[in-house]
Design a protein around this motif. Sequence first.
Motif, PDB file in Angstrom:
ATOM      1  N   THR A 182      58.667 -77.741 -15.000  1.00 55.67           N
ATOM      2  CA  THR A 182      58.290 -76.326 -15.160  1.00 55.67           C
ATOM      3  C   THR A 182      57.411 -76.124 -16.403  1.00 55.67           C
ATOM      4  OG1 THR A 182      60.405 -75.956 -16.258  1.00 55.67           O
ATOM      5  CG2 THR A 182      60.254 -75.289 -13.937  1.00 55.67           C
ATOM      6  N   THR A 187      56.571 -77.412 -10.013  1.00 59.27           N
ATOM      7  CA  THR A 187      57.992 -77.366  -9.652  1.00 59.27           C
ATOM      8  C   THR A 187      58.418 -78.720  -9.104  1.00 59.27           C
ATOM      9  OG1 THR A 187      57.350 -76.537  -7.494  1.00 59.27           O
ATOM     10  CG2 THR A 187      58.009 -74.892  -9.123  1.00 59.27           C
ATOM     11  N   LYS A 193      65.153 -82.307  -6.689  1.00 61.83           N
ATOM     12  CA  LYS A 193      66.168 -81.323  -7.113  1.00 61.83           C
ATOM     13  C   LYS A 193      67.543 -81.743  -6.577  1.00 61.83           C
ATOM     14  CE  LYS A 193      67.196 -78.151  -4.459  1.00 61.83           C
ATOM     15  NZ  LYS A 193      68.211 -78.115  -3.382  1.00 61.83           N
ATOM     16  N   GLU A 206      70.498 -76.193 -12.259  1.00 62.12           N
ATOM     17  CA  GLU A 206      69.802 -74.908 -12.181  1.00 62.12           C
ATOM     18  C   GLU A 206      69.210 -74.550 -13.547  1.00 62.12           C
ATOM     19  OE1 GLU A 206      72.376 -71.807 -10.763  1.00 62.12           O
ATOM     20  OE2 GLU A 206      70.774 -70.327 -10.780  1.00 62.12           O
ATOM     21  N   GLN A 207      70.043 -74.737 -14.559  1.00 65.69           N
ATOM     22  CA  GLN A 207      69.622 -74.408 -15.911  1.00 65.69           C
ATOM     23  C   GLN A 207      68.538 -75.385 -16.397  1.00 65.69           C
ATOM     24  OE1 GLN A 207      73.090 -73.812 -18.242  1.00 65.69           O
ATOM     25  NE2 GLN A 207      71.964 -73.577 -20.154  1.00 65.69           N
ATOM     26  N   GLN A 210      65.071 -75.067 -14.502  1.00 64.50           N
ATOM     27  CA  GLN A 210      64.276 -73.881 -14.848  1.00 64.50           C
ATOM     28  C   GLN A 210      63.719 -73.985 -16.256  1.00 64.50           C
ATOM     29  OE1 GLN A 210      65.397 -69.891 -13.617  1.00 64.50           O
ATOM     30  NE2 GLN A 210      67.092 -70.746 -12.432  1.00 64.50           N
TER      31      GLN A 210
END
Length: 305
Positions: A182, A187, A193, A206-207, A210
């Motif tokens: 990011t 992405t 992921k 998730e943290q 991002q």
Amino acid sequence: MALASGVRFPARALLRPWSLLRDTTLGRSEPAAGGGGGGDGARLFGSQRVLVEPDAASGVAVMKFRNPPVNSLSLELLTELVISLEKVENDKTFRGVILTSACPRVFSAGLDLTELCGRNPAHYTEYWKAVQELWLRTYLSSLVLVAAINGACPAGGCIIALACDCRVLADNPKYHIGLNETLLGITTPFWLKDTYVNTIGHRASEQALQLGSLFPPSEALQVGLVDQVVPEDQVLSTALSEMARWLAVPDHARQLTKTMMRKATADRLLRQRDADIQNFVSFICRDSIQKSLQVYLEKLRQRKG
Ligand SMILES: CCCCCC/C=C\CC(=O)SCCNC(=O)CCNC(=O)[C@H](O)C(C)(C)COP(=O)(O)OP(=O)(O)OC[C@H]1O[C@@H](n2cnc3c(N)ncnc32)[C@H](O)[C@@H]1OP(=O)(O)O
């Protein structure tokens, strides 16, 4: 060259795949894994950007990336890695591979940004197929793969490490590891992921995804991104000890279990490889994305010391 997932290699590799594997390591071999001699074995597997030090006695090969200065994952390095892994896998002498770097201070700087900037769609297609291929080849390998992470390990470097069964990281505060995409304005594709989630869990992923977090060793250990953090001069010996632990398990039972754990994640990509390539190509061709990548690359080039 029959590759499980159909990556297109550069023309010279297709015509003479082993041309990429001609020995360039003669006279430069270091002692092989487990104390055996690299000698003739090294001649069998070496290539320009991937040094392979096989130890037939232990059934372990140490595979070192050598694409200076930072082991960025150029199309050539990706191709040579896939071919080297396939070659070791096809030789029943070997049950495990340790992946590490021959470049000081960097395990791998990740995808080669010069492959992602200012090229045409056909190039991006070929490049992304090679990225997919390396991930599939490592993630689904029947061998035990241990990452001996002896340097910085951002983005694509972390992806290689995540595909291994076990990760040992050198305890140096400069050796960050994580998926920082990011921060480049791009992405992470769903299959990477998923690999992150499989390793450190949903909330932490998730943290971290991002924020583009790069973890120093102590935090990487805490979040479960690596399995051991050890002094730098013990990374390879610790990786070999870990390897012995994994090889103590009967192959068939370990392999079936690995497949059971990983198949669903890999199948998600296998089912939609072409769509994933199209997504990547249309994303990377956007002017805004090209601009972000160029700005990032320029900053890297200006940042010295
Ligand atoms: C759908 C969109 C696509 C999704 C794809 C998702 C998967 C993966 C994405 C990626 O992997 S993108 C790459 C991300 N990588 C990084 O952010 C790392 C960038 N590099 C660094 O942080 C540092 O270089 C380092 C690895 C910590 C090493 O630091 P060091 O101080 O030792 O070396 P530098 O002086 O910074 O670099 C030397 C030389 O190498 C060039 N370079 C560095 N990284 C790359 C790279 N990834 N690709 C191409 N070139 C790279 C750097 O510009 C220097 O070049 P010169 O200035 O000497 O010409």
